[in-house]
Design a protein around this motif. Structure first.
Motif, PDB file in Angstrom:
ATOM      1  N   ARG A 199     -16.234  -3.192  -7.081  1.00 34.02           N
ATOM      2  CA  ARG A 199     -15.322  -2.886  -8.178  1.00 34.02           C
ATOM      3  C   ARG A 199     -13.936  -3.500  -8.027  1.00 34.02           C
ATOM      4  NH1 ARG A 199     -19.033   0.852  -7.499  1.00 34.02           N
ATOM      5  NH2 ARG A 199     -19.849   2.030  -9.277  1.00 34.02           N
ATOM      6  N   VAL A 200     -13.695  -4.192  -6.922  1.00 37.32           N
ATOM      7  CA  VAL A 200     -12.383  -4.800  -6.734  1.00 37.32           C
ATOM      8  C   VAL A 200     -12.453  -6.279  -7.093  1.00 37.32           C
ATOM      9  CG1 VAL A 200     -11.672  -3.155  -4.966  1.00 37.32           C
ATOM     10  CG2 VAL A 200     -12.845  -5.256  -4.293  1.00 37.32           C
ATOM     11  N   LYS A 201     -11.307  -6.850  -7.440  1.00 39.90           N
ATOM     12  CA  LYS A 201     -11.257  -8.234  -7.903  1.00 39.90           C
ATOM     13  C   LYS A 201     -11.488  -9.229  -6.771  1.00 39.90           C
ATOM     14  CE  LYS A 201      -8.384 -11.395 -10.582  1.00 39.90           C
ATOM     15  NZ  LYS A 201      -7.112 -11.560 -11.343  1.00 39.90           N
ATOM     16  N   ASP A 202     -10.914  -8.952  -5.609  1.00 39.36           N
ATOM     17  CA  ASP A 202     -11.028  -9.871  -4.472  1.00 39.36           C
ATOM     18  C   ASP A 202     -11.542  -9.088  -3.267  1.00 39.36           C
ATOM     19  OD1 ASP A 202     -10.884 -12.065  -2.851  1.00 39.36           O
ATOM     20  OD2 ASP A 202      -8.709 -12.012  -2.595  1.00 39.36           O
ATOM     21  N   PRO A 203     -12.849  -8.826  -3.178  1.00 40.07           N
ATOM     22  CA  PRO A 203     -13.394  -7.942  -2.141  1.00 40.07           C
ATOM     23  C   PRO A 203     -13.273  -8.528  -0.738  1.00 40.07           C
ATOM     24  CG  PRO A 203     -15.177  -9.022  -3.309  1.00 40.07           C
ATOM     25  CD  PRO A 203     -13.915  -9.368  -4.049  1.00 40.07           C
ATOM     26  N   LEU A 204     -13.159  -7.634   0.237  1.00 43.53           N
ATOM     27  CA  LEU A 204     -13.110  -8.051   1.634  1.00 43.53           C
ATOM     28  C   LEU A 204     -14.445  -8.668   2.056  1.00 43.53           C
ATOM     29  CD1 LEU A 204     -10.979  -7.829   3.949  1.00 43.53           C
ATOM     30  CD2 LEU A 204     -12.197  -5.788   4.716  1.00 43.53           C
ATOM     31  N   VAL A 205     -15.558  -8.089   1.608  1.00 45.17           N
ATOM     32  CA  VAL A 205     -16.905  -8.607   1.842  1.00 45.17           C
ATOM     33  C   VAL A 205     -17.569  -8.799   0.490  1.00 45.17           C
ATOM     34  CG1 VAL A 205     -19.162  -8.164   2.876  1.00 45.17           C
ATOM     35  CG2 VAL A 205     -17.089  -7.445   4.074  1.00 45.17           C
ATOM     36  N   ASP A 206     -18.023 -10.010   0.199  1.00 46.02           N
ATOM     37  CA  ASP A 206     -18.615 -10.301  -1.098  1.00 46.02           C
ATOM     38  C   ASP A 206     -19.851  -9.434  -1.326  1.00 46.02           C
ATOM     39  OD1 ASP A 206     -20.069 -11.633  -3.289  1.00 46.02           O
ATOM     40  OD2 ASP A 206     -18.572 -13.205  -3.009  1.00 46.02           O
ATOM     41  N   PRO A 207     -19.909  -8.694  -2.447  1.00 50.01           N
ATOM     42  CA  PRO A 207     -21.058  -7.814  -2.722  1.00 50.01           C
ATOM     43  C   PRO A 207     -22.396  -8.553  -2.780  1.00 50.01           C
ATOM     44  CG  PRO A 207     -19.233  -7.348  -4.210  1.00 50.01           C
ATOM     45  CD  PRO A 207     -18.881  -8.606  -3.478  1.00 50.01           C
ATOM     46  N   ILE A 208     -22.365  -9.863  -3.043  1.00 50.11           N
ATOM     47  CA  ILE A 208     -23.613 -10.628  -3.085  1.00 50.11           C
ATOM     48  C   ILE A 208     -24.345 -10.525  -1.754  1.00 50.11           C
ATOM     49  CG2 ILE A 208     -24.573 -12.959  -3.292  1.00 50.11           C
ATOM     50  CD1 ILE A 208     -22.358 -13.618  -5.243  1.00 50.11           C
ATOM     51  N   LEU A 209     -23.589 -10.533  -0.668  1.00 53.36           N
ATOM     52  CA  LEU A 209     -24.206 -10.460   0.657  1.00 53.36           C
ATOM     53  C   LEU A 209     -24.862  -9.109   0.886  1.00 53.36           C
ATOM     54  CD1 LEU A 209     -21.445 -12.162   2.824  1.00 53.36           C
ATOM     55  CD2 LEU A 209     -23.437 -13.205   1.750  1.00 53.36           C
ATOM     56  N   LEU A 210     -24.314  -8.068   0.293  1.00 56.53           N
ATOM     57  CA  LEU A 210     -24.851  -6.729   0.486  1.00 56.53           C
ATOM     58  C   LEU A 210     -26.126  -6.501  -0.305  1.00 56.53           C
ATOM     59  CD1 LEU A 210     -21.464  -4.760   0.316  1.00 56.53           C
ATOM     60  CD2 LEU A 210     -22.648  -5.658   2.341  1.00 56.53           C
ATOM     61  N   ARG A 211     -26.517  -7.473  -1.150  1.00 58.42           N
ATOM     62  CA  ARG A 211     -27.760  -7.351  -1.918  1.00 58.42           C
ATOM     63  C   ARG A 211     -28.831  -8.335  -1.445  1.00 58.42           C
ATOM     64  NH1 ARG A 211     -23.875  -7.109  -6.242  1.00 58.42           N
ATOM     65  NH2 ARG A 211     -24.295  -9.287  -6.772  1.00 58.42           N
ATOM     66  N   ASN A 212     -28.520  -9.132  -0.439  1.00 60.42           N
ATOM     67  CA  ASN A 212     -29.457 -10.130   0.068  1.00 60.42           C
ATOM     68  C   ASN A 212     -30.182  -9.561   1.290  1.00 60.42           C
ATOM     69  OD1 ASN A 212     -30.584 -12.374   1.554  1.00 60.42           O
ATOM     70  ND2 ASN A 212     -29.320 -13.735   0.302  1.00 60.42           N
ATOM     71  N   ARG A 213     -31.474  -9.288   1.158  1.00 56.93           N
ATOM     72  CA  ARG A 213     -32.222  -8.628   2.230  1.00 56.93           C
ATOM     73  C   ARG A 213     -32.278  -9.482   3.498  1.00 56.93           C
ATOM     74  NH1 ARG A 213     -37.527  -5.711  -0.524  1.00 56.93           N
ATOM     75  NH2 ARG A 213     -36.370  -4.251  -1.854  1.00 56.93           N
ATOM     76  N   THR A 214     -32.457 -10.772   3.329  1.00 56.33           N
ATOM     77  CA  THR A 214     -32.538 -11.644   4.505  1.00 56.33           C
ATOM     78  C   THR A 214     -31.229 -11.630   5.280  1.00 56.33           C
ATOM     79  OG1 THR A 214     -34.122 -13.086   3.391  1.00 56.33           O
ATOM     80  CG2 THR A 214     -32.950 -13.996   5.279  1.00 56.33           C
TER      81      THR A 214
END
Length: 538
Positions: A295-310
């Motif tokens: 929900r933040v504009k410039d996240p500390l950790v990109d949410p894309i990585l948190l959805r990638n199982r590998t």
């Protein structure tokens, strides 16, 4: 361990360009005469100036790397002087926590204020922390000073590789980053030895004072010789958009969990409200972190990585790898001193087989990747060797032959070297081209967090068992407290028979830590098997 990034830095920077991130003044790279291909020409450095800057950067990296394990052999001496062996794990944990948690923050600030300026700031903080550590008058002051030192070391490490990519053409980045890999190998070997020599023959304070002799040289070189292109965007707006809430959640959650683990059964009973509150509060903050990042504009950790199982699988493997490797580097020298009766210097020599194994393992793994264009198999075989050696270490006691420890440490090091080379490359190979840079930073960050938790968990299971086992020896409460405060005094305070039983108690208590390291290695092995093998394109 950090030289894993070498082979893929060119792709990382390419992804930054594709995403529109400024890397360097394009007019320089368009130089018709071809001088842009000379080292340093991208930022208008002469060849001589470039090599001076490279020296300054690697001096800073060397000292930051040394402070990962230079205190490992000095911990018994330090804790005996302050009579606080129970808190000794925080000499390492305080440094590791600060180091890990500032990595993403320095990267963000470097993009805003300039990587050169933030590197200089990190070096200045490191010098300040080193001076405070050397002059510490209590264990609490030393731990707090190690936190300051860790902040500076995180800034140095987080920016050296990035700065080198600013200095040379993309095709040559790997060649020059090889120097940083050599620096880490040198630090891994020299750290425990120097710590032992200083604490035995001079003073443990020179583990930190040595930084005051060399770090100013690194700072002077980079202040006067390093000039990178300036960020032309609105710095104030970028600074205000930093993910402060995410940073607080991550830092607060990690510190609360580590405090709860450290306090439980040692400072306070496990059912104590302060222990439970720290653990529950820490887990809650960590749980909220990924929800905030979306929900933040410039996240500390990109949410894309948190959805990638590998990526999540490999990151989890990196967590357990970091926990296993750093904890063993930290506690094996203590085993040699407390159980085998080694001097501080000799305990540092005892780690050399492990360092030799890491060098051999990483070299063989790099050869396999180059020839077969695969990397995950390195991590899988290395994790198996790590689990094997960690499992056999639970047999260690005061009668264990030296030859057995040497063989096991070589096997352990070879496994860790192969894992070191395999996991990060597997994550990069499984990542879309435009996300390689983000993935690299995320995976290394998770490994650094694993370093923290490994040392803290080892200390918890070891010290708690040590306290209860000492109580079974019919020692008085004052004797038990004295042993927990000053582990080096037992040779002089107790007769030979009692001393031998206390040494056996140390060995049995550390066995809990070896079992924990075996569990981490087993988890690493299982997670590596769950990853998908990707072949590198020719």
């Amino acid at each position: 361990m950090e030289h894993q990034e070498v082979d893929h830095t060119e792709r990382i920077l390419t992804s930054d360009v594709e995403k529109g991130h400024p890397v360097e003044d394009e007019s320089i790279s368009a130089d018709e005469g071809g001088t842009c291909h000379l080292p340093g020409a991208r930022v208008r450095l002469t060849k001589k100036q470039f090599w001076w800057v490279l020296l300054g950067l690697n001096l800073g990296m060397l000292l930051a790397a040394l402070d990962f394990n230079i205190v490992a052999t000095a911990v018994p001496t330090i804790s005996s002087e302050f009579s606080e062996y129970r808190k000794s794990a925080w000499i390492g944990t305080g440094f590791f926590v600060a180091f890990a948690l500032v990595l993403p923050l320095f990267a963000k600030l470097g993009a805003i204020f300039g990587n050169d300026h933030m590197f200089n700031l990190g070096t200045a903080i490191f010098i300040l922390g080193s001076g405070l550590c050397g002059g510490a008058r209590s264990m609490d002051m030393l731990i707090a000073s190690r936190v300051v030192q860790g902040i500076g070391a995180g800034g140095i490490y987080g920016l050296v590789n990035v700065i080198i990519t600013d200095l040379v053409p993309l095709k040559d980045v790997g060649k020059y980053l090889t120097f940083t890999g050599m620096v880490w190998v040198l630090a891994d070997v020299a750290g425990p030895l120097l710590g032992g020599v200083f604490s035995q023959y001079v003073s443990w304070r020179w583990c930190f004072y040595v930084n005051l002799c060399i770090s100013p040289i690194s700072l002077a070189i980079t202040v006067f010789a390093l000039r990178l292109s300036k960020n032309t965007t609105n710095r104030k707006r970028q600074f205000l958009h930093l993910d402060y809430c995410g940073t607080l959640l991550l830092v607060g959650g990690a510190v609360c969990i580590l405090l709860g683990i450290s306090w439980g059964g040692n400072t306070f009973p496990w059912p104590d409200g302060r222990v439970i509150g720290c653990l529950v509060g820490g887990v809650t903050l960590i749980f909220l972190f990924p929800f905030l990042e979306r929900r933040v504009k410039d996240p500390l950790v990109d949410p894309i990585l948190l959805r990638n199982r590998t990526i999540l699988t490999i990151a989890a493997a990196e967590f357990f790898f970091g926990a296993n490797m750093i904890s063993l580097m930290y506690y094996i020298p203590q085993f040699f001193q407390l159980v085998f009766g080694d001097t501080a210097t000799l305990s540092g020599v005892g780690l050399l087989p492990m360092m030799l194994g890491i060098t051999v393992g990483s070299t063989v793994a790099a050869f396999i990747t180059s020839r077969r264009e695969v990397s995950l198999i390195n991590a899988q075989i290395g994790a198996g060797l790590t689990a094997l050696a960690s499992g056999l270490m639970v047999r260690w006691n005061a009668q264990t032959p030296r030859a057995e420890t040497v063989v096991l440490l070589i096997i352990l090091g070879m496994g860790q070297g192969a894992v070191m080379s395999g996991l990060l490359l597997s994550a990069q190979a499984a990542t879309p081209k435009e996300l390689i840079g983000i993935t690299t930073g995320f995976v290394i960050f998770v490994q650094a967090v694993g370093d923290n938790f490994g040392v803290a968990f080892f200390a918890a299971v070891y010290i708690n068992e040590l306290r209860s086992s000492l109580a079974e020896l019919a020692l008085s409460p004052s004797d038990i407290e004295g042993i927990l405060r000053d582990v080096q005094s037992i040779k002089h305070r107790f007769p030979a028979e009692v001393y031998g039983r206390i040494v056996d108690t140390y060995a049995r208590s550390m066995r809990n830590g070896w079992w924990l390291m075996f569990a981490c290695a087993a988890a690493l092995f299982l997670l590596s098997l769950c990853g998908k093998q990707h072949k590198f394109k020719s």
